[in-house]
Design a protein around this motif. Structure first.
Motif, PDB file in Angstrom:
ATOM      1  N   ARG A  56      35.673  37.572  66.630  1.00 11.34           N
ATOM      2  CA  ARG A  56      35.501  36.837  67.887  1.00 11.34           C
ATOM      3  C   ARG A  56      35.623  35.337  67.675  1.00 11.34           C
ATOM      4  O   ARG A  56      36.221  34.634  68.486  1.00 11.34           O
ATOM      5  N   LYS A  59      39.257  34.480  67.334  1.00 10.58           N
ATOM      6  CA  LYS A  59      39.939  34.565  68.628  1.00 10.58           C
ATOM      7  C   LYS A  59      39.646  33.318  69.476  1.00 10.58           C
ATOM      8  O   LYS A  59      40.515  32.812  70.174  1.00 10.58           O
ATOM      9  N   GLN A  62      41.766  30.469  68.340  1.00 10.37           N
ATOM     10  CA  GLN A  62      43.157  30.623  68.770  1.00 10.37           C
ATOM     11  C   GLN A  62      43.343  30.142  70.201  1.00 10.37           C
ATOM     12  O   GLN A  62      44.377  29.584  70.544  1.00 10.37           O
TER      13      GLN A  62
END
Length: 64
Positions: A56, A59, A62
């Motif tokens: 997580r 992510k 990103q």
């Protein structure tokens, strides 16, 4: 006899001990269960798996 499901799941290598919840009264039992799973290299400890909180976090980076 009753079973503590959280401990059983962690000890079989199906889950991680999430340090964020260290204030849980059962934390020592769950940490011991994780140590057993690590030692026996079973479940998530068998390979090179990414922990859910690390996934997580990656992510989120990103998206930023």
């Amino acid at each position: 006899p009753q079973k503590f499901i959280n401990k059983e799941i962690v000890m079989k290598g199906f889950a991680y001990n999430y340090d964020k919840y260290r204030n849980c009264p059962n934390q020592p039992m769950i940490a011991t269960a994780e140590a057993i799973a690590k030692w026996e290299k079973i479940g998530v400890w068998k390979g090179d798996h990414q922990k859910p909180w690390e996934y997580r976090k990656a992510k989120r980076k990103q998206r930023d």
